[in-house]
Design an enzyme around this catalytic site. Sequence first.
Site, PDB file in Angstrom:
ATOM      1  N   HIS A 231       0.814  -1.224   0.000  1.00  0.00           N
ATOM      2  CA  HIS A 231       0.000   0.000   0.000  1.00  0.00           C
ATOM      3  C   HIS A 231       0.841   1.265   0.000  1.00  0.00           C
ATOM      4  CE1 HIS A 231      -2.907  -2.976   1.236  1.00  0.00           C
ATOM      5  NE2 HIS A 231      -3.857  -2.124   0.906  1.00  0.00           N
TER       6      HIS A 231
ATOM      7  N   TYR B 171      -3.719   4.933  -0.694  1.00  0.00           N
ATOM      8  CA  TYR B 171      -4.232   5.132  -2.067  1.00  0.00           C
ATOM      9  C   TYR B 171      -4.172   6.602  -2.502  1.00  0.00           C
ATOM     10  CZ  TYR B 171      -6.068   0.458  -1.199  1.00  0.00           C
ATOM     11  OH  TYR B 171      -6.194  -0.871  -0.882  1.00  0.00           O
TER      12      TYR B 171
END
Length: 490
Positions: free
Chosen positions: A105, A170
Site C-alpha cells: 500500500h 491510495y
Amino acid sequence: MNISLLRCGALLCALGGLLAGSISLAADVPYFTDNGYGNPVSTMQHPEGEYFQGVTYVTFQGPHEDPYVAAYNHITGQWLGPVRVGVNTMGKSPDQIDPGELDNHGRPALFIDGQGYIHVVFGAHGGDPVYGVDRFGTPGKGRLTHVISTQPDEISTWKTYYLTSPFATYTQWVRTPNGDLYLFYRHGSHRSDWVYQKSVDGGRTFAPEVSVLKSKISSFSRTTHDAWYAWFDNGKGNTITAHYVYHPCADFPNHTSMRENLYYMQMDGRDGSWTNVQGAPLALPVTKEYADQHTIILNSGKNKTHRGVAHVDPAGNPQIIFALRRKLYFVRWLGHAWQAPVPVEAAGQGRLGLGDFIVDSSTRIRALLTSNHDGVGEVGWWNSDDGGLTWTKGRVLLAVKGSSFVATSFIRYANPDALMVVSETVHGQGNLYHHLYLIGDKGPIGRPAAGASNLGDRLQKLKLLPKGTPKEDAKRRKKKNALLKAGDEN
Ligand code: ZN
C-alpha cells in the site's frame, strides 16, 4: 553512464519478449528495469508518471517496498535511473519471497510542479497510531512521506518532507488547469473517510483535509462499517470526477472483501462544490444512504464490483471502465441517463485486466488494457466506435508467452510513445521481482541490458535464505494462492 540507446519497435520488442531467456545476446532489453518488487505498480495510486518538457518520469515500488524514480529523455533517447528516492518504513529486510509479507500500500504516486521539481508521496497504509489521532478514521501502518527532487528536471538527489496527514492510503494527485493541486486519499485503513488536501503553491503547503466520502457504522448492522474504494481524476475544465464502490466492512471474523455497486459525482474546482451527474448540488461528506439516493449508477446486488478508471467526453459527460464479477465493463452518461454497462471484451480473447482509456469523442473510445489468453500476456488497444456498446481488439503493443501484466493508469500529459508502465510476472517465477516496461504507441521503450539490470546480487542472496519446513512451505503456498485469488485492494 555510457548509453547508446536503440529504441525497439513494437514488433521487435514483442518478438524479444517471446524469446525472453535468450534475449541477453541482444543489445537491448524491452524493459527499463528488473527491480519492480511485490506489486510494483497499480492504477490506484496515480499518476505513477508524468511527461514534462521532453522527459517522461515514472515511479514504482522497488526493493524494500521503497519508491524509485526513472526518467526517459525522448529527445536524446536516454534513460536515467531508476534511483531510490526515499525509505518506506513498512519495508522488510532481507528481501522477502512470501508475497503475504509485503504490504504494497506504500506504493508511490508522482507529480511535477510548475518549476520542474518532481514530487513523490509514498509509504503509508493508513498511518501508524504513533503519529497521533486519526480524525477521519482508523489508523494503520507506515507514514505518508513526501519527497521532492532538490533540483528541477533532476532525479539524483531528494529531500524528505511531511506536508500532509500521515494517515493516508491510495494517494491520488489531481491538478486542475487553473494550477490548483489536490491530493485525494483514504484517511486511514478500511474504516476511514476519503478526503482531499488542496495546495495552491505547487505542493509546498497543503490546506487541512476535506472529507468527501464518510465511513461510519452502517445503518443495517452495528457490526459493519460503511467503507469505500474511490478513484479521482480530471473532468472537463476545472472539474474533478469521483467514482467509487461500497465495501460493507464487517467485524472479524465475518469480514469479507465484498465491494458493491458503482457511484459517480463531480467537484467544481473553482469553488469546491460537488454535484451529482444530473447537476444537483450534493452535501459532503457523502454517506452510504445519501450515495444510494443521489449518486448511484449501478446496484450490483450480490455481485462484486471494483472501482476502475473514469474520463469525460468533450461535453463533460463521464465514462467509466470498472469491474463487475471480475470482468471489465464500460458505462457512460448519455446526458439524461446511464447507458447500460456492457462488457469490454471480444469472444475468445481471454481475460482483460484494467489499464486506462482515451475518449476521442462521445462515441470513439480507445482503451489500453492488459489481457491473457492461451498463456500469452498482452498489452494492447481495445476500441469502440459506438459509444462503448461494442468493442474490438486493436493493435497489440506487447506480447510475452508465459507472462502476465499489470498496468498503471496513463502517465499524465503523456507522450504517445510513453503512455503507461506495466509490470511483468513470469508464470512460476520464484521471487517477487518484476520487469517493468514503459509502453507507448510504438511498443515498449527498451534500453541496454546493463541499465535495466538493477538487482545486483539480490537473487543470489534469496537462494541462500534458510528453507522452511515442509509444513511452513505448504502454509506459505496456501497463503500465496489465497492472495492471488483475492487480488483485491484492501
Ligand atoms: Zn473492511
